[in-house]
Design a protein around this motif. Sequence first.
Motif, PDB file in Angstrom:
ATOM      1  N   PRO A 169       1.090  -1.147  -0.264  1.00 31.30           N
ATOM      2  CA  PRO A 169       0.446  -0.128  -0.131  1.00 31.30           C
ATOM      3  C   PRO A 169       1.466   0.863  -0.149  1.00 31.30           C
ATOM      4  CG  PRO A 169       0.531  -1.510   1.986  1.00 31.30           C
ATOM      5  CD  PRO A 169       0.659  -1.975   1.169  1.00 31.30           C
ATOM      6  N   LEU A 170       0.460   1.899  -0.864  1.00 36.38           N
ATOM      7  CA  LEU A 170       1.297   3.527  -0.188  1.00 36.38           C
ATOM      8  C   LEU A 170       0.201   4.897  -1.338  1.00 36.38           C
ATOM      9  CD1 LEU A 170       3.837   4.896  -1.507  1.00 36.38           C
ATOM     10  CD2 LEU A 170       3.446   5.079  -3.415  1.00 36.38           C
ATOM     11  N   VAL A 171      -0.201   5.674   0.052  1.00 38.48           N
ATOM     12  CA  VAL A 171      -0.586   6.935  -0.180  1.00 38.48           C
ATOM     13  C   VAL A 171       0.529   8.031  -0.816  1.00 38.48           C
ATOM     14  CG1 VAL A 171      -1.124   8.758   1.290  1.00 38.48           C
ATOM     15  CG2 VAL A 171      -0.829   7.235   2.698  1.00 38.48           C
ATOM     16  N   THR A 172      -1.311   7.825  -2.295  1.00 42.90           N
ATOM     17  CA  THR A 172       0.108   9.191  -2.926  1.00 42.90           C
ATOM     18  C   THR A 172      -1.143   9.220  -3.983  1.00 42.90           C
ATOM     19  OG1 THR A 172       1.272   8.973  -4.886  1.00 42.90           O
ATOM     20  CG2 THR A 172       0.333   7.802  -4.731  1.00 42.90           C
ATOM     21  N   ASP A 173      -1.040  10.445  -5.067  1.00 44.70           N
ATOM     22  CA  ASP A 173      -3.054  10.799  -5.199  1.00 44.70           C
ATOM     23  C   ASP A 173      -2.283  10.451  -6.658  1.00 44.70           C
ATOM     24  OD1 ASP A 173      -4.605  12.903  -6.638  1.00 44.70           O
ATOM     25  OD2 ASP A 173      -3.823  14.445  -6.444  1.00 44.70           O
ATOM     26  N   VAL A 174      -3.751  10.687  -7.157  1.00 44.67           N
ATOM     27  CA  VAL A 174      -3.422   9.798  -8.545  1.00 44.67           C
ATOM     28  C   VAL A 174      -3.120  10.637 -10.005  1.00 44.67           C
ATOM     29  CG1 VAL A 174      -5.418   9.383  -8.876  1.00 44.67           C
ATOM     30  CG2 VAL A 174      -4.329   8.870 -10.623  1.00 44.67           C
TER      31      VAL A 174
END
Length: 281
Positions: free
Chosen positions: A103-108
């Motif tokens: 899992p990785l927190v990021t904005d598309v």
Amino acid sequence: MDTALEQIREQQKQSWNKFSSGWKKWDAFTMDFLRPMGEAIIHSLQLKDKDLVLDIATGTGEPGLTIARLIPGGKVVGTDLSKDMLIIALANAEAKGLKNYEPLVTDVCESPFPANTFDAISCRMGFMFFPDMLLAARQMYRVLKPKGRLAVAVWAGPQQNNWVTTILSVIQKQLVLPPPAPDAPGMFRCAGPEVMSELFKKAGFKNIVEKQISGTVDYQSFERYWEMMMDVGAPIVAAMSGADDATKAAIKAEVSKEFESKNIKGEAKLEYAAIIIAAEK
């Protein structure tokens, strides 16, 4: 991304984090509900065992977790704006014994990955909420390898999705909510004819194919339906928060009547329909 779109993104991040506990509570039910859309995405991706796959707006992990199980020699990176949702996704991966899901927190719209990184990209029920859908599609195109495949699911029109319009229509009538801006993020933003196909064409994709799937979801009872919508439906809860107790009771009573009118045989089922769009770089 301009300031207004950044504000939308921040509001969404806060909302998904706030409602993550509700999504955890209803995870088994919701993932069962959304499984046909995930299966259609997976079928369209034509996965190979050593693929590197990006699952965007992964939420609590699906369809990325299922993809990870299907490609034990490969890897899935599941991205989402919400850190709290990804905590649930990681716990789900660990419970399933999956070592190849990250899992990785990021904005598309601000993808951190180099160009030509992924063999395949999946996105189930996320596109309609992206502040800038074309920018998101172009970022997906950029990080996908040549001949790589993309598959997404979005909701079809409101008339085909009474699982949500049963409650939304009553709230909108009782509270007289202003209509959203035409291109504002929302459930049915991608439902128009060829909306997604034209978007992907502009982003550079080819061999674009759309199909629709539909079915029913069994809530077992009206009370269970109401409880779930109050736990996971961020726009619904936001609208209801401005109502007094009498109005809330009136809304629930009218929604119950609408729900029962769609289940004259005493069942507790409502209908859904989704559009699956597959494309190639």
